[in-house]
Design an enzyme around this catalytic site. Structure first.
Site, PDB file in Angstrom:
ATOM      1  N   THR A 338       0.840  -1.209   0.000  1.00  0.00           N
ATOM      2  CA  THR A 338       0.000   0.000   0.000  1.00  0.00           C
ATOM      3  C   THR A 338       0.869   1.251   0.000  1.00  0.00           C
ATOM      4  O   THR A 338       2.080   1.190   0.186  1.00  0.00           O
ATOM      5  CB  THR A 338      -0.893   0.052   1.266  1.00  0.00           C
ATOM      6  OG1 THR A 338      -0.049   0.262   2.399  1.00  0.00           O
ATOM      7  CG2 THR A 338      -1.688  -1.230   1.450  1.00  0.00           C
ATOM      8  N   CYS A 339       0.213   2.407  -0.153  1.00  0.00           N
ATOM      9  CA  CYS A 339       0.945   3.674  -0.171  1.00  0.00           C
ATOM     10  C   CYS A 339       1.184   4.224   1.225  1.00  0.00           C
ATOM     11  O   CYS A 339       1.683   5.332   1.382  1.00  0.00           O
ATOM     12  CB  CYS A 339       0.178   4.697  -0.990  1.00  0.00           C
ATOM     13  SG  CYS A 339       0.081   4.209  -2.705  1.00  0.00           S
ATOM     14  N   ASP A 340       0.793   3.487   2.271  1.00  0.00           N
ATOM     15  CA  ASP A 340       0.951   3.968   3.639  1.00  0.00           C
ATOM     16  C   ASP A 340       2.342   3.627   4.168  1.00  0.00           C
ATOM     17  O   ASP A 340       2.776   2.484   4.063  1.00  0.00           O
ATOM     18  CB  ASP A 340      -0.118   3.304   4.514  1.00  0.00           C
ATOM     19  CG  ASP A 340      -0.107   3.832   5.929  1.00  0.00           C
ATOM     20  OD1 ASP A 340       0.862   4.519   6.306  1.00  0.00           O
ATOM     21  OD2 ASP A 340      -1.069   3.549   6.656  1.00  0.00           O
ATOM     22  N   ASN A 377      -6.723   0.500  -0.116  1.00  0.00           N
ATOM     23  CA  ASN A 377      -5.956   0.929  -1.295  1.00  0.00           C
ATOM     24  C   ASN A 377      -6.407   0.206  -2.566  1.00  0.00           C
ATOM     25  O   ASN A 377      -5.713   0.194  -3.576  1.00  0.00           O
ATOM     26  CB  ASN A 377      -4.451   0.662  -1.087  1.00  0.00           C
ATOM     27  CG  ASN A 377      -3.588   1.907  -1.258  1.00  0.00           C
ATOM     28  OD1 ASN A 377      -2.375   1.826  -1.145  1.00  0.00           O
ATOM     29  ND2 ASN A 377      -4.176   3.041  -1.533  1.00  0.00           N
TER      30      ASN A 377
END
Ligand SMILES: *Cc1c(COP(=O)(O)O)cnc(C)c1O
Length: 388
Positions: A338-340, A377
């Protein structure tokens, strides 16, 4: 935390993948990645090991730890019973073949529909831990058989399950009397020493306390017939744990010592102890990048997915690479897809120089993993397949 248990005196279990890399490549080819593989023979082995070590204890598998159909169905075929906390879990257990007479409902704080849906489907045993919960039972299922849950003070468990639920032992008689005043039937006492309990002496301490409450209740005429020792049985992650056989054998001895003179029905609610080792994750390296002098690898499953147990369950999953002994290892960071930036799977495991497209295996992925995964996401949660 815990007085650390010396494992040298016991047989231990280590985290082991349920598939080889050759099998993993075939599975990845057919199903893609990330994929969680259930080993049905491992499900049966763990169930049978516990049964053999505690022949007088009925096992109610805690569906919360992993409600996957392949695990529930295999346990149902093996003769297990099932512990559920919601109508959703009860439906999963019914679909796997469990009949309501092989189930108990252990959520201490229930919604109206949770009680009525389960009662209407045939659930007859419910757990309570306070007076307001008794009022709900009077209203929605007055004929239910009730189990009073005591809070447990565990010393060796990784996850405390008594911070939120369970009454203090000195409140127990008050709740029992209030139940009687309302015409309810309390027929059992339960506790949960906490999850990933590393030392069986925690159960023994709790059993002595429970016996005191039990005797006081019986002296006041309460007809108790069931003792429920909960879950907590440990599984091996990056650290080995005592074998299921040794752990359960010690609990069985404690049961004989504390309740052996009574003729009571004894049940346990193992979740992780049965399910954790039964699943291995196959995940793929999606990308790599050297950042600040350290290699970062990005894989296709992370803490929003199957590694959710790293956050919610404090599980420290071991990443297994192919031909690891022949390859040189380096410090690295392994991150999820994910982009986290919180989506970090490992920062302290040294790994070989991984190729993009390479597969990793993650053993002991069968508890609190897929059960708490999300599609954050827009990423699909891992597919689940079964092997024998
Ligand atoms: C979570 C839970 C279990 C299972 O716990 P494990 O530590 O996975 O064995 C059993 N009973 C209750 C009431 C639970 O909440």
């Amino acid at each position: 935390m815990a007085p650390v248990l010396d494992l040298s005196a016991h047989s231990v279990r280590l985290a082991r993948p349920v598939v080889s890399f050759d099998q993993a490549r075939e599975i990845a080819e057919e199903h893609g990645t990330p994929t969680l593989v259930i080993s049905r023979s491992t499900v049966r082995r763990n169930y049978e090991a516990m049964r053999a070590a505690m022949p007088n204890v009925e096992l109610f598998y805690a569906a919360k730890s992993n409600p996957a159909h392949g695990i529930l169905r295999t346990l149902c075929e093996s003769g297990s019973s099932c512990d559920v906390c919601s109508w959703g879990e009860m439906k999963a257990a019914l679909a796997a073949g469990f009949t309501p007479d092989r189930m108990i409902h252990t959520h201490p704080c229930k919604t109206e529909s949770n009680i009525t849906d389960c009662w209407n489907a045939g659930m007859r045993w419910f757990v309570v831990d306070c007076v307001p919960e008794l009022d709900k039972m009077v209203r929605w299922a007055p004929e239910a058989n009730l189990i009073l849950r005591l809070a447990a003070s565990s010393q060796s468990s990784l996850i405390n399950l008594s911070a939120k639920f369970g009454c203090a032992t000195d409140e127990a008689m008050h709740i029992l009397r209030e139940a009687r005043r309302r015409g309810l039937k309390v027929k059992g006492i339960s506790f949960h020493v906490g999850s990933q309990c590393l030392n069986p002496s925690d159960y023994e301490r709790m059993l002595f306390k429970t016996r005191e409450v039990w005797d006081e209740a019986v002296a006041e005429g309460f007809e108790l017939e069931m003792l429920d020792v909960g879950g907590g049985f440990p599984a091996p992650y990056r650290r080995p744990v005592m074998s299921l056989e040794s752990f359960c054998h010690q609990l069985d001895n404690a049961l004989v010592k504390t309740f052996g003179d009574l003729n009571v029905r004894i049940i346990a609610e193992p979740g992780r102890g049965i399910s954790a080792e039964t699943m291995t994750l196959i995940t793929k390296v999606l990308g790599k990048n050297k950042r600040g002098g350290k290699m970062w690898y990005f894989i296709d499953d992370g803490v929003y997915g199957s590694f959710s147990g790293k956050l919610f369950d404090h599980a420290d999953f071991e990443l297994v690479t192919e031909n690891a002994i022949e390859r040189q290892h380096f410090p690295c960071v392994v991150a999820g897809p994910t982009c986290d930036s919180h989506d970090i799977v490992s920062e302290d495991q040294e790994l070989p120089d991984l190729e993009i497209g390479e597969l990793l295996l993650v053993p002991t992925m069968g508890s609190y993993t897929n059960a708490s995964a999300s599609p954050f996401n827009g990423l699909d949660v891992a597919k689940i397949i079964e092997v024998e």
